[in-house]
Design a protein around this motif. Structure first.
Motif, mmCIF file in Angstrom:
data_model
loop_
_atom_site.group_PDB
_atom_site.id
_atom_site.type_symbol
_atom_site.label_atom_id
_atom_site.label_comp_id
_atom_site.label_asym_id
_atom_site.label_seq_id
_atom_site.Cartn_x
_atom_site.Cartn_y
_atom_site.Cartn_z
ATOM 1 N N LYS A 79 1.257 -1.153 -0.221
ATOM 2 C CA LYS A 79 0.231 -0.535 0.403
ATOM 3 C C LYS A 79 1.071 1.404 0.150
ATOM 4 C CE LYS A 79 -4.060 -2.208 2.784
ATOM 5 N NZ LYS A 79 -5.019 -1.733 3.882
ATOM 6 N N VAL A 83 1.616 4.055 -3.158
ATOM 7 C CA VAL A 83 1.134 5.055 -2.929
ATOM 8 C C VAL A 83 2.635 6.298 -3.683
ATOM 9 C CG1 VAL A 83 1.714 7.978 -0.901
ATOM 10 C CG2 VAL A 83 -0.225 5.636 -1.050
ATOM 11 N N ILE A 87 2.901 9.408 -6.636
ATOM 12 C CA ILE A 87 3.684 10.768 -6.391
ATOM 13 C C ILE A 87 4.457 10.625 -7.537
ATOM 14 C CG2 ILE A 87 4.602 11.719 -5.241
ATOM 15 C CD1 ILE A 87 2.874 11.455 -2.695
ATOM 16 N N GLY A 138 -0.244 8.594 5.594
ATOM 17 C CA GLY A 138 -0.313 9.720 5.878
ATOM 18 C C GLY A 138 0.771 10.367 7.047
#
Length: 209
Positions: A79, A83, A87, A138
């Motif tokens: 996961k 991300v 990006i 995050g």
């Protein structure tokens, strides 16, 4: 230096060389076992988590420890990898677009390159944070950004460490297969530990005031 002390230093050095080579080979094996794409980030997290144990002067069995973290973090690390890759692709597409634009601003292009360099540092701190504490993805990324901005010295260590490994692998044939990734992992963890210590000192000064 006494003979016994010298022997201990040599033994410790040889032990670390053998350990890094073994962990590097495990990283290659487990990355391939996940068909590269699905194995890269779990193997990288397992490598960092295993190295972290030895940096803390624990001496667990290498294979069992590596396999434990590989299984445990397989889903979450992928996961995180999605991300990071997403990006990174956005930054890469932006740079490629600026390269093909005839009237592009030189300042804008180099700004994008600098942002990409900062992003690589953020990735390094994110990976180090991932094996240090359990937090939402995050939060890992946000903390990594703050560390990158507020701790230039550890970031310079990462840059110089990566450059040193690159030149060593380029000019010393066969070194990359046995040591490149594990040494990079050691650079990342050591630099992150230095950043954590700097942050702790700053917090202690604020508390004292």
């Amino acid at each position: 230096m006494q003979l016994g002390t010298f022997s201990n230093v040599v033994y410790t050095f040889c032990e670390w060389v053998a350990r890094l080579a073994y962990i590097n080979l495990l990283w290659i094996l487990f990355t391939l076992s996940g068909f590269v794409f699905f194995g890269f980030f779990p193997a990288t997290i397992a490598m960092l988590a295993t190295l972290r144990q030895f940096i803390r002067k624990n001496h667990p069995p290498v294979l069992q420890t590596f396999w434990h973290y590989y299984k445990k973090e397989f889903i979450n690390s992928n996961k995180l990898g999605l991300v990071i890759v997403a990006i990174g692709l956005i930054l890469l597409i932006n740079i490629r677009f600026l390269q093909t634009t005839n009237n592009m601003s030189t300042l804008l292009f180099y700004s994008s390159v600098i942002m990409s360099g900062i992003y690589i540092l953020i990735i390094c701190y994110t990976l180090a944070s991932f094996v240090e504490v359990e937090q939402p993805l995050g939060v890992h990324l946000k903390n990594a950004l703050l560390i990158t901005i507020s701790n230039p010295i550890p970031s310079l260590f990462i840059i110089f460490g990566f450059a040193a490994v690159y030149f060593a692998v380029t000019y010393l044939s066969g070194l990359g297969f046995f040591f490149s990734v594990s040494i990079l992992g050691l650079v990342i963890l050591s630099s992150a530990n230095l950043a954590y210590k700097n942050i702790l000192k700053k917090q202690e000064k604020l508390s004292a005031n």
